[in-house]
Design a protein around this motif. Structure first.
Motif, PDB file in Angstrom:
ATOM      1  N   LEU A  25       0.502  -0.947   0.713  1.00  0.00           N
ATOM      2  CA  LEU A  25       0.208  -0.009   0.251  1.00  0.00           C
ATOM      3  C   LEU A  25       0.557   0.923  -0.225  1.00  0.00           C
ATOM      4  N   GLY A  26       2.250   0.816  -0.047  1.00  0.00           N
ATOM      5  CA  GLY A  26       3.125   2.265   0.114  1.00  0.00           C
ATOM      6  C   GLY A  26       3.343   2.730   1.320  1.00  0.00           C
ATOM      7  N   ILE A  27       2.374   2.928   2.700  1.00  0.00           N
ATOM      8  CA  ILE A  27       2.501   3.497   3.921  1.00  0.00           C
ATOM      9  C   ILE A  27       3.294   2.790   5.225  1.00  0.00           C
ATOM     10  N   GLU A  28       3.411   3.832   5.692  1.00  0.00           N
ATOM     11  CA  GLU A  28       4.181   2.778   6.750  1.00  0.00           C
ATOM     12  C   GLU A  28       3.893   2.140   7.796  1.00  0.00           C
ATOM     13  N   HIS A  29       4.600   1.266   8.504  1.00  0.00           N
ATOM     14  CA  HIS A  29       4.608   0.172   8.953  1.00  0.00           C
ATOM     15  C   HIS A  29       4.535   0.292  10.229  1.00  0.00           C
ATOM     16  N   ILE A  30       4.406  -0.018  11.707  1.00  0.00           N
ATOM     17  CA  ILE A  30       4.042   0.791  12.795  1.00  0.00           C
ATOM     18  C   ILE A  30       3.571  -0.833  14.108  1.00  0.00           C
ATOM     19  N   GLU A  31       5.284  -1.270  14.220  1.00  0.00           N
ATOM     20  CA  GLU A  31       5.386  -2.789  15.059  1.00  0.00           C
ATOM     21  C   GLU A  31       5.145  -1.735  16.480  1.00  0.00           C
ATOM     22  N   ILE A  32       4.211  -1.878  16.430  1.00  0.00           N
ATOM     23  CA  ILE A  32       4.213  -1.461  18.510  1.00  0.00           C
ATOM     24  C   ILE A  32       5.247  -2.804  19.338  1.00  0.00           C
ATOM     25  N   ASP A  33       5.773  -3.111  19.661  1.00  0.00           N
ATOM     26  CA  ASP A  33       7.039  -3.761  19.382  1.00  0.00           C
ATOM     27  C   ASP A  33       8.249  -3.531  19.670  1.00  0.00           C
ATOM     28  N   GLY A  34       8.450  -3.358  18.798  1.00  0.00           N
ATOM     29  CA  GLY A  34       9.679  -1.845  18.456  1.00  0.00           C
ATOM     30  C   GLY A  34       9.535  -1.364  19.124  1.00  0.00           C
ATOM     31  N   LEU A  35       8.247  -0.034  19.519  1.00  0.00           N
ATOM     32  CA  LEU A  35       8.434   1.260  20.120  1.00  0.00           C
ATOM     33  C   LEU A  35       8.211   0.705  21.972  1.00  0.00           C
ATOM     34  N   PHE A  36       7.503  -0.446  21.998  1.00  0.00           N
ATOM     35  CA  PHE A  36       7.560  -0.776  23.392  1.00  0.00           C
ATOM     36  C   PHE A  36       8.828  -1.101  23.910  1.00  0.00           C
ATOM     37  N   HIS A  37       9.825  -2.491  23.662  1.00  0.00           N
ATOM     38  CA  HIS A  37      10.703  -2.818  23.765  1.00  0.00           C
ATOM     39  C   HIS A  37      12.067  -1.987  23.726  1.00  0.00           C
ATOM     40  N   GLN A  38      12.475  -1.376  25.068  1.00  0.00           N
ATOM     41  CA  GLN A  38      13.461  -0.533  24.458  1.00  0.00           C
ATOM     42  C   GLN A  38      14.524  -1.317  24.529  1.00  0.00           C
ATOM     43  N   PRO A  39      15.601  -1.112  24.867  1.00  0.00           N
ATOM     44  CA  PRO A  39      17.184  -1.097  24.746  1.00  0.00           C
ATOM     45  C   PRO A  39      17.444  -2.282  26.049  1.00  0.00           C
ATOM     46  N   GLU A  48       4.095   6.650  28.086  1.00  0.00           N
ATOM     47  CA  GLU A  48       4.781   7.218  26.581  1.00  0.00           C
ATOM     48  C   GLU A  48       4.809   6.568  26.009  1.00  0.00           C
ATOM     49  N   LEU A  49       4.962   4.876  25.916  1.00  0.00           N
ATOM     50  CA  LEU A  49       4.167   4.351  24.633  1.00  0.00           C
ATOM     51  C   LEU A  49       2.910   5.195  24.294  1.00  0.00           C
ATOM     52  N   ARG A  50       2.007   5.515  24.680  1.00  0.00           N
ATOM     53  CA  ARG A  50       0.185   6.122  24.253  1.00  0.00           C
ATOM     54  C   ARG A  50       0.747   7.768  23.560  1.00  0.00           C
ATOM     55  N   THR A  51       1.962   8.213  24.230  1.00  0.00           N
ATOM     56  CA  THR A  51       2.555   9.509  22.910  1.00  0.00           C
ATOM     57  C   THR A  51       3.304   8.928  21.785  1.00  0.00           C
ATOM     58  N   VAL A  52       4.163   8.102  21.934  1.00  0.00           N
ATOM     59  CA  VAL A  52       4.145   7.524  21.035  1.00  0.00           C
ATOM     60  C   VAL A  52       3.835   7.201  19.906  1.00  0.00           C
ATOM     61  N   VAL A  53       2.844   6.426  20.068  1.00  0.00           N
ATOM     62  CA  VAL A  53       2.328   5.112  19.468  1.00  0.00           C
ATOM     63  C   VAL A  53       0.881   6.668  18.484  1.00  0.00           C
ATOM     64  N   ALA A  54       0.525   7.642  19.796  1.00  0.00           N
ATOM     65  CA  ALA A  54      -0.119   8.138  19.351  1.00  0.00           C
ATOM     66  C   ALA A  54       0.337   9.182  17.900  1.00  0.00           C
ATOM     67  N   LEU A 110      16.045  -8.330  17.229  1.00  0.00           N
ATOM     68  CA  LEU A 110      14.684  -7.766  17.070  1.00  0.00           C
ATOM     69  C   LEU A 110      14.277  -6.048  16.795  1.00  0.00           C
ATOM     70  N   TRP A 111      14.465  -5.635  18.115  1.00  0.00           N
ATOM     71  CA  TRP A 111      14.141  -4.879  18.784  1.00  0.00           C
ATOM     72  C   TRP A 111      15.563  -3.031  19.315  1.00  0.00           C
ATOM     73  N   ASN A 112      15.786  -2.763  18.965  1.00  0.00           N
ATOM     74  CA  ASN A 112      16.654  -1.802  19.720  1.00  0.00           C
ATOM     75  C   ASN A 112      17.702  -2.905  20.481  1.00  0.00           C
ATOM     76  N   GLY A 113      18.355  -3.573  19.501  1.00  0.00           N
ATOM     77  CA  GLY A 113      19.236  -4.454  20.044  1.00  0.00           C
ATOM     78  C   GLY A 113      18.925  -5.626  20.964  1.00  0.00           C
ATOM     79  N   ASN A 114      17.390  -5.324  20.639  1.00  0.00           N
ATOM     80  CA  ASN A 114      17.518  -7.383  22.171  1.00  0.00           C
ATOM     81  C   ASN A 114      17.081  -8.039  20.735  1.00  0.00           C
ATOM     82  N   ARG A 115      17.395  -8.786  21.353  1.00  0.00           N
ATOM     83  CA  ARG A 115      17.916 -10.526  20.422  1.00  0.00           C
ATOM     84  C   ARG A 115      17.374 -11.448  21.603  1.00  0.00           C
TER      85      ARG A 115
END
Length: 184
Positions: A25-39, A48-54, A110-115
């Protein structure tokens, strides 16, 4: 279909499908796991998660994947479509075990350096495999109820129970995209 929420139990294929949809569709992919799981697997606080997702949802088009109750109302209030991946438990368990083993062996970030590690994948209380097993039925019941909930009549629900249904859905998305954006 420009603001899509992809939901389902861990291991159902949400991120894979969401990425494929966003690309088509040529639109952004928002992966909430990647926003939630910090280094270091530190969890982003709910506010903070709600603010970033909004902020991410302010875009005119997106595909957002995840089941986070802290942000689901934000996502669904803005979405036009919910794609619910609902394969049988045996399929989910096979997929999540194989995916987790592959990630552990390859040390895939996976996200932010996490494995994932053998310990956190198989033996810790928060194991994603354990989560998928114990939350399969409650997750299923939650989305089955949401389809009937008058609060969400603004949403078009698409329930996909198999890989074949996913492939047919993606083919329909491709046809829709080609019809609405013909080559020049």
């Amino acid at each position: 279909m420009q603001r899509i929420s992809v939901v389902g139990i861990s291991g159902a294929g949400k991120s894979t499908l969401a990425g494929r949809l966003a690309e088509r569709l040529g639109i952004e992919h928002i992966e909430i796991d990647g926003l939630f799981h910090q280094p270091g697997w530190v969890r982003l606080p709910k506010d903070e998660l709600r603010t970033v997702v909004a902020a991410k949802l302010a875009a005119p088009g997106w595909v957002c994947d995840g089941n986070y109750s802290a942000v689901q109302p934000l996502v669904w209030e803005r979405a036009d479509t919910v794609v619910w991946l609902d394969p049988p438990r045996r399929t989910v368990m096979r997929q999540i075990i194989l995916r987790t083993l592959r990630r552990v062996i390859t040390r895939k970030e996976l996200w932010n350096g996490n494995r994932e590690t053998v310990r956190n994948a198989f033996f810790e209380r928060g194991s994603v495999i354990r989560w998928a097993w114990t939350h399969y039925t409650p997750n299923h019941d939650k989305y089955a109820g949401a389809i009937e909930d008058p609060q969400w009549t603004n949403l078009n629900f698409v329930r996909l129970r198999s890989r074949a249904e996913v492939n047919r859905f993606l083919a329909e998305v491709n046809r829709f995209r080609e019809e609405s954006h013909p080559p020049k």
